[in-house]
Design a protein around this motif. Structure first.
Motif, PDB file in Angstrom:
ATOM      1  N   THR A 103      -3.429   0.561  53.341  1.00  0.00           N
ATOM      2  CA  THR A 103      -2.411   0.667  54.393  1.00  0.00           C
ATOM      3  C   THR A 103      -1.849   2.074  54.519  1.00  0.00           C
ATOM      4  OG1 THR A 103      -0.716  -0.035  52.808  1.00  0.00           O
ATOM      5  CG2 THR A 103      -1.731  -1.748  54.179  1.00  0.00           C
ATOM      6  N   SER A 119      -9.626   6.406  60.010  1.00  0.00           N
ATOM      7  CA  SER A 119      -8.554   5.404  59.957  1.00  0.00           C
ATOM      8  C   SER A 119      -8.566   4.451  61.145  1.00  0.00           C
ATOM      9  CB  SER A 119      -7.187   6.096  59.885  1.00  0.00           C
ATOM     10  OG  SER A 119      -7.061   6.849  58.702  1.00  0.00           O
ATOM     11  N   ARG A 120      -9.243   4.828  62.208  1.00  0.00           N
ATOM     12  CA  ARG A 120      -9.245   3.988  63.410  1.00  0.00           C
ATOM     13  C   ARG A 120      -9.903   2.648  63.127  1.00  0.00           C
ATOM     14  NH1 ARG A 120     -10.623   9.085  66.318  1.00  0.00           N
ATOM     15  NH2 ARG A 120      -8.655   9.836  67.201  1.00  0.00           N
ATOM     16  N   ASP A 123      -6.470  -0.882  58.569  1.00  0.00           N
ATOM     17  CA  ASP A 123      -5.062  -1.270  58.384  1.00  0.00           C
ATOM     18  C   ASP A 123      -4.164  -0.086  58.056  1.00  0.00           C
ATOM     19  OD1 ASP A 123      -5.667  -3.953  58.798  1.00  0.00           O
ATOM     20  OD2 ASP A 123      -6.089  -4.307  56.669  1.00  0.00           O
ATOM     21  N   GLY A 125      -1.631   2.570  58.451  1.00  0.00           N
ATOM     22  CA  GLY A 125      -0.581   2.844  59.421  1.00  0.00           C
ATOM     23  C   GLY A 125       0.151   4.139  59.162  1.00  0.00           C
ATOM     24  N   GLN A 141       2.738  10.549  66.232  1.00  0.00           N
ATOM     25  CA  GLN A 141       2.134   9.227  66.297  1.00  0.00           C
ATOM     26  C   GLN A 141       0.784   9.347  66.998  1.00  0.00           C
ATOM     27  OE1 GLN A 141       4.335   6.944  64.976  1.00  0.00           O
ATOM     28  NE2 GLN A 141       2.867   5.264  64.901  1.00  0.00           N
ATOM     29  N   ASP A 142      -0.252   8.755  66.431  1.00  0.00           N
ATOM     30  CA  ASP A 142      -1.574   8.710  67.053  1.00  0.00           C
ATOM     31  C   ASP A 142      -1.966   7.248  67.151  1.00  0.00           C
ATOM     32  OD1 ASP A 142      -4.209   8.796  67.788  1.00  0.00           O
ATOM     33  OD2 ASP A 142      -4.775  10.397  66.426  1.00  0.00           O
ATOM     34  N   GLY A 143      -1.565   6.623  68.262  1.00  0.00           N
ATOM     35  CA  GLY A 143      -1.763   5.185  68.390  1.00  0.00           C
ATOM     36  C   GLY A 143      -0.876   4.468  67.387  1.00  0.00           C
ATOM     37  N   ASP A 144      -1.482   3.638  66.533  1.00  0.00           N
ATOM     38  CA  ASP A 144      -0.721   2.921  65.499  1.00  0.00           C
ATOM     39  C   ASP A 144      -0.599   3.737  64.219  1.00  0.00           C
ATOM     40  OD1 ASP A 144      -0.415   0.712  67.154  1.00  0.00           O
ATOM     41  OD2 ASP A 144      -2.304  -0.184  66.487  1.00  0.00           O
ATOM     42  N   LEU A 145      -1.177   4.928  64.207  1.00  0.00           N
ATOM     43  CA  LEU A 145      -1.178   5.753  63.004  1.00  0.00           C
ATOM     44  C   LEU A 145      -0.059   6.790  63.052  1.00  0.00           C
ATOM     45  CD1 LEU A 145      -2.736   6.425  60.366  1.00  0.00           C
ATOM     46  CD2 LEU A 145      -4.023   8.113  61.700  1.00  0.00           C
ATOM     47  N   GLU A 146       0.843   6.727  62.076  1.00  0.00           N
ATOM     48  CA  GLU A 146       1.931   7.693  61.965  1.00  0.00           C
ATOM     49  C   GLU A 146       1.525   8.786  60.984  1.00  0.00           C
ATOM     50  OE1 GLU A 146       6.620   8.018  60.504  1.00  0.00           O
ATOM     51  OE2 GLU A 146       5.499   6.137  60.295  1.00  0.00           O
TER      52      GLU A 146
END
Length: 519
Positions: A103, A119-120, A123, A125, A141-146
């Motif tokens: 995660t 990471s795309r 899980d 984040g 922020q890159d989509g759901d990735l901080e």
């Protein structure tokens, strides 16, 4: 609560070794007491981000203090550390992250593109970027990735020791190793596995509290971590971290820091001995030279003997954390070519196809048992079942490697049953490379073999049969593999043949291919 795992090691050292230098890197020096504070801060910061016991935290980066800080912080929480090979391609990174269920990913800022692309679809984040030479962009922020700065993340934590109950039987690391079927396997190394491996090292190699270990091999490999970094820290010694191997600089660092301990593969030591500064370099401080992957060539052995040095050779694998045998330095000449004796707290046997122990001189499969041996692979019951065998005296790991013992119990490796290629210390399983090549429409059949390399020991070569009516070039094969596999796995040459030698059941006879194309 009591933490019996490796995550508590630096906390215990903060008083026992207060004021002593724990780690030296491009970032400077850190004492054990100062380092313990950083590790506690990181653990608290990760806990505030939701990391709890059993969660997986991955790391992608070269040798740098943050690698070990992450390992110990994660361990102090009872979470699981997942080190990733920096040479993997994005799909391979993505597989490990997704399979492990990581995660959080902590990564070098120099590897941000690989970290983000890998990471795309996983899980992950939170991506914490370590400024180890490259400026870290602002939090974003890159989509759901901080994405955040590692140092800012760490500074946001309090220097408090986590209150987690961790036992030696608990999982510490998931380390991915290439699978013979092409699918990587996550070896589940417990705190006990790693601890007992360290006991083996400090027993068989006499690591002392004044050790200065120059880490020139990447710690995401269990050999560097388990045979060098962890035993040195367990004894309260000093680590000198180098992000990559450069022979001339290594010789300078040995002299500058009076290094007592280095570890590598035969290629490492060959390149050092061939460097122009070899003759003038002062490496008299060295006491321990460990070498794995294959036996030290005689010419390399002689170059170090002229400087009064001898090697401690050994054999092992990720599944043994990694030590299985050790060849003491005193036997490097009389037992040249041997992988040594079973380690002090580990048991090694050689058995025939019926599971009977072989007589001295008879070749059989090498099997290993001991508290440093894993018990399972992550999410791979099939691989676990295939890799272990029950006997009257307990469970044994089937290494798939063939060898024999001499009359004195010294182990010699004679062949690799699974056709694994060892190139510059990296394990390459042909099946994974063959899978990728077979995706090309023009390929009718493919086999990957190892061929000799003066620099790397051996390198992969692809042997291909082209479909009738189609055409294929070496350049097209290599271009197809670019970006899909780590560069060290990509064949250094491609040869074409009209047909493959096969057994009656249709299997390709690789020994025949090696004889024909292995020169």
């Amino acid at each position: 609560m009591i933490n019996r795992g490796i995550g508590d090691w630096i906390h215990r050292r903060r008083i026992k070794s207060a004021g002593n230098i724990a780690v030296i890197s491009a970032a400077g020096e850190l004492t054990y007491d100062d380092w313990a504070v950083r590790i506690d801060r990181l653990a608290d910061a990760l806990a505030r981000r939701g990391v709890k016991q059993g969660d997986r935290v991955a790391y992608l980066g070269e040798n740098y203090p943050s690698f070990l800080e992450s390992l110990f912080a994660v361990g102090s929480l009872g979470a699981v550390f997942v080190p990733l090979n920096t040479r993997l391609a994005p799909p391979e990174i993505a597989f490990a992250l997704k399979d492990s269920g990581s995660t959080v990913l902590i990564a070098s800022a120099t590897m941000e593109p690989l970290a983000v692309s890998g990471s795309r679809g996983t899980d992950v984040g939170l991506l914490a970027l370590v400024q180890d030479g490259t400026p870290v962009p602002a939090e974003r922020q890159d989509g759901d990735l901080e994405a955040v700065d590692y140092e800012q993340l760490l500074a946001g934590g309090e220097p408090v020791r986590p209150d987690a109950a961790v036992g030696l039987e608990d999982l510490a690391i998931i380390l991915y190793t290439s699978g013979t079927t092409g699918q990587p396997k996550g070896a589940m190394l417990t705190h006990g596995n790693l601890t007992w491996n360290c006991f083996n090292v400090i027993t068989d190699m006499d690591i002392t509290s004044d050790a200065v270990a120059l880490m020139i091999a990447p710690m995401f490999h269990v050999a560097s971590l388990g045979m060098g970094a962890l035993p040195t820290l367990l004894k309260g010694g000093t680590l000198v971290l180098e992000p990559r191997f450069e022979p001339g600089r290594v010789l300078e660092l040995i002299e500058k820091h009076r290094a007592t301990f280095i570890s590598g593969v035969p290629t490492t030591y060959q390149l050092l001995a061939e460097h122009p500064n070899w003759e003038s370099a002062d490496i008299s401080s060295l006491r321990n030279l460990t070498c794995g992957g294959s036996a030290v060539p005689l010419r390399v052995l002689e170059a170090y003997e002229q400087k009064g040095l001898a090697f401690t050779n050994g054999y092992g694998m990720t599944e043994t954390s990694p030590g299985a045998t050790t060849l003491p330095a005193r036997y490097s000449r009389p037992k040249q070519g041997s992988s040594g004796l079973q380690q002090f707290h580990t048991f090694v046997r050689i058995v025939d196809p019926l599971g009977m122990v072989c007589a001295p001189g008879d070749v059989g499969e090498i099997q290993v048992q001991g508290p440093n041996v894993i018990q399972a692979y992550w999410n791979r019951e099939d691989a676990t079942a295939d890799s272990f065998v029950e006997a009257e005296d307990g469970t044994w790991l089937k290494t798939g490697d063939m060898g024999y013992r001499d009359d004195e119990g010294f182990v010699f490796i004679s062949d690799r049953l699974k056709d694994m290629i060892i190139s510059g210390g990296e394990n390459i399983y042909p099946a994974q490379v063959e899978q990728e090549i077979s995706q090309l429409e023009a390929v009718a059949a493919v086999a990957v073999i190892g061929v000799p390399s003066e620099k790397w020991g051996e390198v992969p070569r692809a042997v291909i049969v082209v479909r009738e009516g189609l055409e294929l070039t070496e350049a097209q094969v290599l271009e197809h593999l670019n970006g899909k596999l780590a560069r060290y796995k990509i064949p250094k040459s491609v040869v074409f043949t009209e047909e493959m030698p096969r057994t009656a059941s249709g299997k390709i006879r690789k020994p025949d291919l090696r004889r024909q194309f292995g020169g």
